[in-house]
Design an enzyme around this catalytic site. Structure first.
Site, PDB file in Angstrom:
ATOM      1  CG  HIS A 266      -1.878  -1.055   1.181  1.00  0.00           C
ATOM      2  ND1 HIS A 266      -2.184  -1.895   2.232  1.00  0.00           N
ATOM      3  CD2 HIS A 266      -2.957  -1.463   0.400  1.00  0.00           C
ATOM      4  CE1 HIS A 266      -3.251  -2.829   2.208  1.00  0.00           C
ATOM      5  NE2 HIS A 266      -3.334  -2.390   0.943  1.00  0.00           N
TER       6      HIS A 266
ATOM      7  CE  LYS B 299     -13.374  -6.376   0.275  1.00  0.00           C
ATOM      8  NZ  LYS B 299     -12.047  -6.277  -0.573  1.00  0.00           N
TER       9      LYS B 299
ATOM     10  NE  ARG C 258      -2.336  -6.906  -4.775  1.00  0.00           N
ATOM     11  CZ  ARG C 258      -3.159  -7.156  -3.576  1.00  0.00           C
ATOM     12  NH1 ARG C 258      -2.302  -7.450  -2.493  1.00  0.00           N
ATOM     13  NH2 ARG C 258      -4.387  -7.221  -3.885  1.00  0.00           N
TER      14      ARG C 258
ATOM     15  CB  SER D 158      -4.111  -7.051   3.868  1.00  0.00           C
ATOM     16  OG  SER D 158      -3.743  -5.747   3.613  1.00  0.00           O
TER      17      SER D 158
HETATM   18  P1  ADP Z   1      -9.836  -3.395  -0.858  1.00  0.00           P
HETATM   19  O1  ADP Z   1     -10.547  -4.329   0.155  1.00  0.00           O
HETATM   20  O2  ADP Z   1     -10.453  -2.012  -1.136  1.00  0.00           O
HETATM   21  O3  ADP Z   1      -9.431  -4.066  -2.051  1.00  0.00           O
HETATM   22  P2  ADP Z   1      -7.038  -3.408   0.017  1.00  0.00           P
HETATM   23  O4  ADP Z   1      -6.500  -2.834   1.037  1.00  0.00           O
HETATM   24  O5  ADP Z   1      -6.900  -4.831  -0.125  1.00  0.00           O
HETATM   25  O6  ADP Z   1      -8.622  -2.968  -0.211  1.00  0.00           O
HETATM   26  O7  ADP Z   1      -6.318  -2.945  -1.280  1.00  0.00           O
HETATM   27  C1  ADP Z   1      -6.548  -1.494  -1.605  1.00  0.00           C
HETATM   28  C2  ADP Z   1      -5.788  -1.533  -2.969  1.00  0.00           C
HETATM   29  O8  ADP Z   1      -4.466  -1.360  -2.595  1.00  0.00           O
HETATM   30  C3  ADP Z   1      -6.082  -2.493  -4.068  1.00  0.00           C
HETATM   31  O9  ADP Z   1      -6.099  -1.683  -5.318  1.00  0.00           O
HETATM   32  C4  ADP Z   1      -4.772  -3.272  -4.051  1.00  0.00           C
HETATM   33  O10 ADP Z   1      -4.787  -3.777  -5.392  1.00  0.00           O
HETATM   34  C5  ADP Z   1      -3.887  -2.474  -3.909  1.00  0.00           C
HETATM   35  N1  ADP Z   1      -2.806  -3.210  -3.268  1.00  0.00           N
HETATM   36  C6  ADP Z   1      -2.724  -3.802  -2.232  1.00  0.00           C
HETATM   37  N2  ADP Z   1      -1.571  -4.483  -1.953  1.00  0.00           N
HETATM   38  C7  ADP Z   1      -0.699  -4.094  -3.020  1.00  0.00           C
HETATM   39  C8  ADP Z   1       0.604  -4.198  -3.403  1.00  0.00           C
HETATM   40  N3  ADP Z   1       1.441  -5.007  -2.929  1.00  0.00           N
HETATM   41  N4  ADP Z   1       1.046  -3.633  -4.510  1.00  0.00           N
HETATM   42  C9  ADP Z   1       0.175  -2.683  -5.127  1.00  0.00           C
HETATM   43  N5  ADP Z   1      -0.956  -2.561  -4.779  1.00  0.00           N
HETATM   44  C10 ADP Z   1      -1.582  -3.157  -3.604  1.00  0.00           C
END
Ligand code: ADP
Length: 161
Positions: free
Chosen positions: A18, A42, A91, A129
């Site tokens: 993030h 979620k 990703r 996550s």
């Molecule tokens: P959500 O539940 O809205 O998907 P997340 O916290 O899982 O929330 O992810 C938020 C954003 O960050 C998403 O667009 C996800 O693809 C991106 N993201 C999460 N981890 C990574 C990473 N390692 N590299 C790039 N983008 C990431």
């Protein structure tokens, strides 16, 4: 006019992946609003307040970055902020399906709001996550994946301190 992008997410918890997206966003936009979603369906392990406080502690003082939290539809929040861009990270192909559907859905609802994707970086692309939570539950060293305050919060949450 300042170019503001909203980076919405669950951030359950915030990872180096993030933070990489935030860095990349900072290189493009004048301001990034890291917006912690309060979506209950979620089943996050951290409450919206905890996720918000964690993100705030980690990103405090970073120029051009603001941390906020919201409930309800992302596009409504984006409009309330007067922003025109949703920032998301990509990703893998498995992200793509979901992210594209969401972007198209949001465009249908709010045509003036554009979703901008940044590609994950090789060093952090594997971090999610969900896997971080699994590693935490298994008692692994979390330092390659999350900042120290997040590792500490995970240990506390899982009763590992
Ligand atoms: P959500 O539940 O809205 O998907 P997340 O916290 O899982 O929330 O992810 C938020 C954003 O960050 C998403 O667009 C996800 O693809 C991106 N993201 C999460 N981890 C990574 C990473 N390692 N590299 C790039 N983008 C990431």
């Amino acid at each position: 006019m300042a170019h503001v992008a909203v980076y919405p997410g669950s951030f359950d918890p915030l990872t180096f992946g993030h933070l990489e997206v935030v860095e990349r966003g900072c290189a493009i936009f004048d301001e990034i609003i890291v917006a912690v979603a309060g979506n209950a369906e979620k089943h996050p392990i951290f409450s919206a307040k905890e996720r918000y406080e964690m993100a705030k502690a980690i990103l405090a003082g970073k120029p051009g970055v603001r941390v906020d939290r919201f409930a309800g539809a992302t596009v409504d929040y984006v409009r309330r902020q007067g922003a025109r861009v949703i920032l998301r990270g990509l990703r893998s192909l498995s992200d793509f399906d979901y992210e594209l559907s969401m972007a198209l859905m949001n465009r249908q609802i709010a045509p003036e709001v554009e979703t901008v994707f940044v590609a994950a970086s090789p060093g952090t692309t594997y971090i999610s996550s969900r896997l971080v939570k699994e590693a935490a539950a298994a008692g692994q060293d979390l330092s390659p994946f999350v900042p120290p305050p997040v590792a500490e919060a995970l240990r506390r949450k899982l009763g590992r301190t």
